[in-house]
Write a protein that holds these residues in place. Structure first.
Motif, short mmCIF file in Angstrom:
data_model
loop_
_atom_site.label_atom_id
_atom_site.label_comp_id
_atom_site.label_asym_id
_atom_site.label_seq_id
_atom_site.Cartn_x
_atom_site.Cartn_y
_atom_site.Cartn_z
N LEU A 67 -0.33 21.03 35.70
CA LEU A 67 -1.34 21.32 34.69
C LEU A 67 -1.15 22.74 34.21
CD1 LEU A 67 -4.36 19.83 36.65
CD2 LEU A 67 -3.51 18.92 34.48
N TRP A 68 -1.49 23.00 32.93
CA TRP A 68 -1.40 24.35 32.38
C TRP A 68 -2.79 24.78 31.90
CZ3 TRP A 68 2.69 21.22 32.57
CH2 TRP A 68 3.94 21.78 32.88
N SER A 69 -3.16 26.02 32.20
CA SER A 69 -4.47 26.54 31.81
C SER A 69 -4.37 27.34 30.51
CB SER A 69 -5.05 27.42 32.92
OG SER A 69 -4.22 28.53 33.18
N THR A 70 -5.50 27.76 29.99
CA THR A 70 -5.55 28.46 28.71
C THR A 70 -4.77 29.77 28.74
OG1 THR A 70 -7.67 29.37 29.44
CG2 THR A 70 -7.73 27.47 27.96
N ASP A 71 -4.63 30.39 29.91
CA ASP A 71 -3.90 31.64 30.00
C ASP A 71 -2.40 31.42 30.23
OD1 ASP A 71 -3.92 30.74 32.60
OD2 ASP A 71 -4.96 32.48 33.43
N GLY A 72 -1.94 30.16 30.17
CA GLY A 72 -0.52 29.85 30.33
C GLY A 72 -0.07 29.66 31.75
N ARG A 73 -0.97 29.85 32.73
CA ARG A 73 -0.60 29.70 34.13
C ARG A 73 -0.40 28.22 34.46
NH1 ARG A 73 -0.50 32.26 39.00
NH2 ARG A 73 -1.47 31.27 40.82
N ARG A 74 0.58 27.98 35.33
CA ARG A 74 0.93 26.62 35.72
C ARG A 74 0.36 26.31 37.10
NH1 ARG A 74 6.88 24.54 37.31
NH2 ARG A 74 6.78 26.58 38.31
N TYR A 75 -0.14 25.07 37.26
CA TYR A 75 -0.72 24.63 38.53
C TYR A 75 -0.09 23.31 38.94
CZ TYR A 75 -4.44 28.04 37.65
OH TYR A 75 -5.14 29.19 37.41
N LEU A 76 0.36 23.23 40.18
CA LEU A 76 0.83 21.97 40.73
C LEU A 76 -0.38 21.22 41.28
CD1 LEU A 76 3.14 20.07 41.66
CD2 LEU A 76 3.21 21.38 43.79
N ASP A 77 -0.56 20.00 40.84
CA ASP A 77 -1.70 19.21 41.27
C ASP A 77 -1.31 18.38 42.50
OD1 ASP A 77 -3.99 17.80 41.62
OD2 ASP A 77 -3.91 16.70 39.73
N ALA A 78 -1.68 18.85 43.67
CA ALA A 78 -1.43 18.12 44.91
C ALA A 78 -2.65 17.30 45.30
CB ALA A 78 -1.06 19.08 46.04
N PRO A 125 -10.16 27.13 36.66
CA PRO A 125 -9.18 27.11 35.57
C PRO A 125 -9.65 26.20 34.43
CG PRO A 125 -8.14 26.66 37.71
CD PRO A 125 -9.62 26.56 37.91
N HIS A 126 -9.33 26.62 33.20
CA HIS A 126 -9.59 25.79 32.02
C HIS A 126 -8.27 25.20 31.57
CE1 HIS A 126 -13.49 28.17 30.86
NE2 HIS A 126 -13.49 27.72 32.09
N PHE A 127 -8.08 23.91 31.79
CA PHE A 127 -6.78 23.29 31.54
C PHE A 127 -6.68 22.75 30.12
CE2 PHE A 127 -7.01 22.63 36.26
CZ PHE A 127 -6.00 23.53 36.56
N VAL A 128 -5.48 22.86 29.57
CA VAL A 128 -5.23 22.41 28.20
C VAL A 128 -4.09 21.40 28.10
CG1 VAL A 128 -6.12 24.52 27.16
CG2 VAL A 128 -3.70 24.40 27.79
N ARG A 129 -3.29 21.26 29.16
CA ARG A 129 -2.13 20.38 29.07
C ARG A 129 -1.71 19.94 30.46
NH1 ARG A 129 3.62 20.85 28.71
NH2 ARG A 129 3.56 23.12 29.02
N GLY A 130 -1.15 18.74 30.56
CA GLY A 130 -0.60 18.26 31.80
C GLY A 130 0.71 17.54 31.57
N GLU A 131 1.61 17.65 32.52
CA GLU A 131 2.89 16.94 32.44
C GLU A 131 3.45 16.78 33.85
OE1 GLU A 131 7.38 17.47 30.55
OE2 GLU A 131 5.70 18.60 29.70
N GLY A 132 3.82 15.55 34.20
CA GLY A 132 4.33 15.31 35.54
C GLY A 132 3.26 15.58 36.58
N ALA A 133 3.56 16.46 37.52
CA ALA A 133 2.60 16.83 38.56
C ALA A 133 1.91 18.16 38.25
CB ALA A 133 3.31 16.91 39.91
#
Length: 440
Positions: free
Chosen positions: A32-43, A22-30
């Motif tokens: 991360l968001w990638s360039t395609d808008g998909r959300r990932y929980l960082d565990a 994934p190519h990440f562009v933003r993070g908030e809380g737990a």
């Protein structure tokens, strides 16, 4: 997502070890968001370095501390650096019960090398004792301490003699009695070095052991916690032989496993403590090396023994001060992290019950946990966690040293709702893995 390495990118690091990156562009809380808008929980908390999650407010706070001092020559002092050093000294010294001095460095491996410099200055260069399964970095010197031979294939400090004690992982130890912990024989084994039979010099030898280095929980080896009595025996034997005891707290430090320092779990008191990740919440490269008096006294560890252009960089120090402020505002950190471990344990045990064909065991250590699989499926499961759920991806850790273990260590401020998301994605990914196994 991409499966190829861009033509201008060197790929010797871990970024491109998987097919999907994934190519990440933003993070908030737990998250991360990638360039395609998909959300990932960082565990995985950026390899354990973001205990407070993704919080841009930390950078705003840090900038206020260093705006008027954007750079500083490495041979000059600042009030900002002195404040950070004094606070880190108290964080360690108050727990160890002795005063000490603090050196700064740029990262974990560099901090470990500085710790060895201090130890060798005090007792002379000699062999270093570690456990099997150890990981202390990938630099030339620390790759010699780390267990995997892959780390030494291209660059190693071959002049360093390293002695490896038997693995502290009871599940992999050939001498272990099931469910009995470390045996009397295992505890005796950590005291064999320094004898005529061991091949390692004792305190009267010219080529003696100078340092014993340990992790209170071996992260890269699969989240392995040494038996507490075993570790205490090893520390006591090191001291009897005149070796300096070094605690690698780069991952475990600052409440990752419950207490402020991981070594508190076993009741040992090291001579040197190396901390890093939780001091800057991932926003700057910085490590701190605390050494009890008089190990780093200027008369022993002379000025000029070590230097780096960026050790005193105000940006990193400003980040450290802002993060230390956050820790100060969290008075119940240990209790809260231990409660987090209990909440993770409840959810992970449900996964073990629901997937007995894939999950052999689960264990939590405060804000860290491991899922032990029934086979070497960790890399495949890690990949599925990124893609199996259509709504959200999940970032977890797996290492080549423990191909049957998934490591879980989310931001320490993760919510119950986010833990539920983590559990749901793991459940979906385990089901996908089971389906693939059956069809293959």
């Amino acid at each position: 997502m991409t499966a190829s390495v861009p033509s201008f990118v060197g790929a010797g690091n871990l970024v491109y070890r998987a097919d999907r990156v994934p190519h990440f562009v933003r993070g908030e809380g737990a998250y991360l968001w990638s360039t395609d808008g998909r959300r990932y929980l960082d565990a995985e908390a950026a390899n354990g370095s973001v205990p407070f999650g993704y919080d841009s407010g930390l950078l705003d706070e840090a900038l206020r501390h260093c705006r008027d001092l954007p750079a500083l020559p490495s041979f000059c002092e600042s009030e900002l650096r002195l404040d950070v050093l004094a606070r880190i000294e108290r964080l360690v010294g108050d727990v160890v019960g002795e005063p000490g001095r603090v050196e700064l460095d740029l990262g974990g491996a560099q901090g470990m090398e500085t710790a060895l410099r201090i130890a060798f200055s005090a007792v002379g260069p000699g062999a270093v004792v570690v456990f099997e399964g150890a990981f202390h970095g990938r630099s030339g010197m620390t790759s010699m301490l780390s267990s995997s031979p892959r780390y030494r294939e291209l660059l190693a400090g071959w002049g360093l003699e390293v002695v490896r004690l038997p693995t502290p992982d009871c599940a992999r130890c050939p001498h272990a009695v099931v469910d009995a912990g470390c045996t009397t024989g295992c505890r005796a084994a950590v005291r064999r070095w320094g004898s005529e039979l061991s091949g390692v010099g004792g305190p009267d030898s010219t080529r003696k052991v100078s340092a014993f280095v340990f992790e209170s929980i071996q992260n890269v080896a699969g989240m392995v916690e040494p038996d507490h009595a075993l570790l205490r025996n090893a520390v006591a034997h090191a001291r009897r032989n005149g070796a300096v005891v070094i605690a690698d707290e780069i991952f475990t430090g600052m409440h990752r496993t419950g207490p402020r320092w991981g070594f508190q779990r076993s009741g040992v008191r090291p001579d040197i403590v190396v901390a890093s990740k939780a001091l800057t919440n991932g926003a700057a490269a910085l490590s701190a090396v605390w050494a009890r008096e008089p190990l780093a006294d200027p008369a022993r560890y002379r000025p000029g023994s070590h230097s780096s252009t960026f050790i005193a960089i105000p940006h990193a120090l400003g980040v450290a001060r802002a993060v230390l402020d956050r820790w100060d505002r969290w008075p119940q950190a240990q209790a809260d992290v231990e409660a987090l471990g209990e909440r993770m344990a409840v959810r992970l045990r449900r996964l073990r019950v629901g997937h007995p064909d894939l999950v052999r065991d689960v264990t939590t250590f405060g804000g860290a946990a491991r899922i032990v699989l029934t086979g070497d499926h960790a890399a495949r499961l890690r990949g599925l966690c990124l893609t199996a759920d259509p709504q959200v991806g999940l970032v977890v850790a797996a290492t080549g040293m423990s191909p049957d273990v998934i490591n879980i260590h989310p931001p320490l401020v993760i919510s119950d709702a986010d833990l539920d998301v983590m559990t749901d994605v793991l459940d979906t990914s385990l089901r996908r893995l089971s389906e693939r196994k059956e069809s293959s």
